[in-house]
Design a protein around this motif. Structure first.
Motif, PDB file in Angstrom:
ATOM      1  N   SER A  63      23.470 -10.131   3.446  1.00  0.00           N
ATOM      2  CA  SER A  63      24.839 -10.597   3.263  1.00  0.00           C
ATOM      3  C   SER A  63      25.451 -10.909   4.622  1.00  0.00           C
ATOM      4  O   SER A  63      25.098 -10.282   5.624  1.00  0.00           O
ATOM      5  N   PHE A  64      26.381 -11.863   4.640  1.00  0.00           N
ATOM      6  CA  PHE A  64      27.055 -12.169   5.902  1.00  0.00           C
ATOM      7  C   PHE A  64      28.428 -12.766   5.626  1.00  0.00           C
ATOM      8  O   PHE A  64      28.701 -13.294   4.539  1.00  0.00           O
ATOM      9  N   SER A  65      29.295 -12.651   6.623  1.00  0.00           N
ATOM     10  CA  SER A  65      30.599 -13.305   6.577  1.00  0.00           C
ATOM     11  C   SER A  65      30.794 -14.062   7.876  1.00  0.00           C
ATOM     12  O   SER A  65      30.395 -13.591   8.946  1.00  0.00           O
ATOM     13  N   TRP A  86      20.202 -15.313   0.696  1.00  0.00           N
ATOM     14  CA  TRP A  86      21.605 -14.911   0.675  1.00  0.00           C
ATOM     15  C   TRP A  86      21.889 -14.026  -0.539  1.00  0.00           C
ATOM     16  O   TRP A  86      21.472 -14.326  -1.656  1.00  0.00           O
ATOM     17  N   LYS A  87      22.643 -12.950  -0.292  1.00  0.00           N
ATOM     18  CA  LYS A  87      23.033 -12.047  -1.378  1.00  0.00           C
ATOM     19  C   LYS A  87      24.542 -12.071  -1.604  1.00  0.00           C
ATOM     20  O   LYS A  87      25.014 -12.230  -2.725  1.00  0.00           O
ATOM     21  N   ALA A  88      25.321 -11.886  -0.533  1.00  0.00           N
ATOM     22  CA  ALA A  88      26.784 -11.959  -0.605  1.00  0.00           C
ATOM     23  C   ALA A  88      27.273 -12.707   0.622  1.00  0.00           C
ATOM     24  O   ALA A  88      26.875 -12.384   1.745  1.00  0.00           O
ATOM     25  N   VAL A  89      28.150 -13.699   0.418  1.00  0.00           N
ATOM     26  CA  VAL A  89      28.591 -14.566   1.507  1.00  0.00           C
ATOM     27  C   VAL A  89      30.106 -14.708   1.457  1.00  0.00           C
ATOM     28  O   VAL A  89      30.692 -14.911   0.382  1.00  0.00           O
ATOM     29  N   SER A  90      30.731 -14.606   2.638  1.00  0.00           N
ATOM     30  CA  SER A  90      32.165 -14.844   2.767  1.00  0.00           C
ATOM     31  C   SER A  90      32.375 -15.896   3.847  1.00  0.00           C
ATOM     32  O   SER A  90      31.938 -15.723   4.988  1.00  0.00           O
ATOM     33  N   LEU A 116      30.330 -14.621  -3.744  1.00  0.00           N
ATOM     34  CA  LEU A 116      30.761 -15.700  -2.861  1.00  0.00           C
ATOM     35  C   LEU A 116      32.276 -15.661  -2.728  1.00  0.00           C
ATOM     36  O   LEU A 116      33.001 -15.621  -3.725  1.00  0.00           O
ATOM     37  N   ALA A 117      32.754 -15.656  -1.478  1.00  0.00           N
ATOM     38  CA  ALA A 117      34.182 -15.750  -1.191  1.00  0.00           C
ATOM     39  C   ALA A 117      34.394 -16.941  -0.267  1.00  0.00           C
ATOM     40  O   ALA A 117      33.768 -17.026   0.795  1.00  0.00           O
ATOM     41  N   VAL A 118      35.257 -17.864  -0.673  1.00  0.00           N
ATOM     42  CA  VAL A 118      35.531 -19.061   0.117  1.00  0.00           C
ATOM     43  C   VAL A 118      37.026 -19.142   0.364  1.00  0.00           C
ATOM     44  O   VAL A 118      37.824 -19.181  -0.578  1.00  0.00           O
ATOM     45  N   SER A 119      37.399 -19.158   1.639  1.00  0.00           N
ATOM     46  CA  SER A 119      38.805 -19.262   2.022  1.00  0.00           C
ATOM     47  C   SER A 119      38.974 -20.481   2.915  1.00  0.00           C
ATOM     48  O   SER A 119      38.436 -20.523   4.023  1.00  0.00           O
ATOM     49  N   ILE A 120      39.682 -21.479   2.401  1.00  0.00           N
ATOM     50  CA  ILE A 120      39.973 -22.691   3.166  1.00  0.00           C
ATOM     51  C   ILE A 120      41.472 -22.904   3.099  1.00  0.00           C
ATOM     52  O   ILE A 120      42.039 -23.109   2.022  1.00  0.00           O
TER      53      ILE A 120
END
Length: 393
Positions: A63-65, A86-90, A116-120
């Motif tokens: 996992s990575f952010s 990929w397991k968990a991605v921010s 999955l977390a996506v912040s735009i």
């Protein structure tokens, strides 16, 4: 970059071998903050750390952010090349960021991605949702808003939205997300014109167990028969009684945990009768507990007690309005005289390290928990939702 304990691998060969073998502790998750003001030397170190990290994962899921609001291809290229693991991605990106096209290479190459977390900040680029359209293992999704996001919504068990404006689009998605167990809204803004033009039927979420919302508006459109935890940050001027009465009668759920942020004390007399099975009540932000609320909680012979299953009352109040009445209420719910009809009540009080205003109420069932500043928890669901260590609830 967060500090990384390289020194553990530099003590001796045995420590180095052990350090490199500790996959779950050191080589399964990495966080990178790619700030544009970082000097070039910091970037070189970040690339080196990411390279070693990916080598040590040895193809296992990781996992990575990445907080990257300016171009940083060297870092992203490393992770994109390993997208099948990929397991968990921010991801925290800009809408016009040069980083976004790099992600086109992962389309249909993320078979193990579960979260999955996506912040735009300024909007969702048109092609980014298409990149993540086919994610067969995804169960957790966090977005600013739905935008043109497309996927198999029935895969999700958790969905978080920072804000949403389009009622119709939201309800279409929720009608397909039948396996949701947790749904969270930071802000739900309705367009009055859209509501007047169309009648939206409530959507049933049969497996939803936890709902976190800012404002009551979304309750008009949901039916949640399995709901166990409800956490609300209330907006002013909302018709609490009407919305809640309709929601609880329609859902017929057996709510066990309720967290209230920015509620007035009198609001509880309206909403609590719909929660006879409640076990945990978290109240944040009222400056004091009104005599009416304390009175309604006090057990008396021959009267049906309010919330007889309540075991934990979590408070962030500043002062007791009537310390003796509160103590009397607590004693009535921890006395052998009434324990045949109510559960023994424990009270957790969050208090500021700079001020402790509850010393005038001493009782073995009161447990103080320090926080830096009370206002820090006044808008955070985590305070109301977190696990109760050592409490049998």
């Amino acid at each position: 970059m967060e500090p990384f304990p390289w020194y553990l691998g530099q003590i001796c060969s045995l420590w180095r071998t052990t350090f490199f073998s500790m996959y779950s502790e050191f080589w399964s998750t990495i966080n990178i903050n790619a700030h544009h003001r970082y000097p070039h030397s910091v970037w070189e170190e970040a690339v080196s750390v990411a390279t070693v990290f990916l080598e040590r994962t040895e193809g296992r899921p990781f996992s990575f952010s990445v907080d990257a609001k300016h171009p940083c291809p060297p870092i992203l290229d490393l992770f994109i090349a390993e997208s099948t693991s990929w397991k968990a991605v921010s991801l925290c990106l800009d809408d016009d960021d040069e980083n976004i096209p790099l992600f086109r290479n992962i389309k249909n190459r993320i078979p193990q991605l579960r979260s999955l977390a996506v912040s735009i900040e300024l909007g969702m680029p048109r092609d980014l949702p298409l990149i993540f359209e086919d994610v067969p293992a995804l169960t957790h999704l966090s977005l600013i808003h739905l935008g043109n996001w497309r996927m198999d919504w029935s895969l999700l068990t958790q969905l978080e939205l920072s804000r949403e404006f389009n009622v119709g689009r939201l309800l279409r998605v929720l009608s397909q997300a039948t396996n949701l167990e947790r749904l969270a809204f930071n802000k739900f803004i309705m367009n009055p014109k859209a509501l007047s033009e169309k009648n939206f039927d409530p959507v049933t979420l049969p497996r939803l167990r936890t709902l976190e919302i800012s404002g009551l508006a979304i309750l008009r459109f949901l039916t949640t028969p399995a709901l166990q935890g409800l956490y609300i940050s209330k907006c002013r001027q909302e018709p609490l009684a009407v919305i809640c009465a309709s929601f609880f009668k329609r859902s017929s759920c057996q709510l066990q945990r309720f967290g209230a942020i920015q509620f007035r004390p009198n609001d509880f007399t309206t909403i609590l009768p719909y929660m006879p099975d409640l076990k945990v009540l978290s109240m944040c932000a009222p400056l004091d507990l009104t005599p009416e609320f304390v009175e309604s909680m006090t057990c008396r012979t021959g009267e049906q007690p309010l919330m007889p299953q309540l075991r934990v009352l979590r408070l962030s109040t500043i002062i007791w309005k009537d310390a003796e009445s509160f103590k009397k209420m607590l004693e009535s719910r921890s006395s052998d005289r009434f324990l045949h009809s109510v559960q023994e009540l424990k009270v957790i009080v969050a208090w500021s390290k700079s001020y402790w205003g509850h010393r005038d109420v001493k009782h073995s069932n009161i447990q103080p928990r320090p926080v830096e500043y009370l206002y820090e928890i006044s808008t955070q669901f985590q305070w109301a939702c977190n696990d109760l260590d050592g409490w049998d609830v």
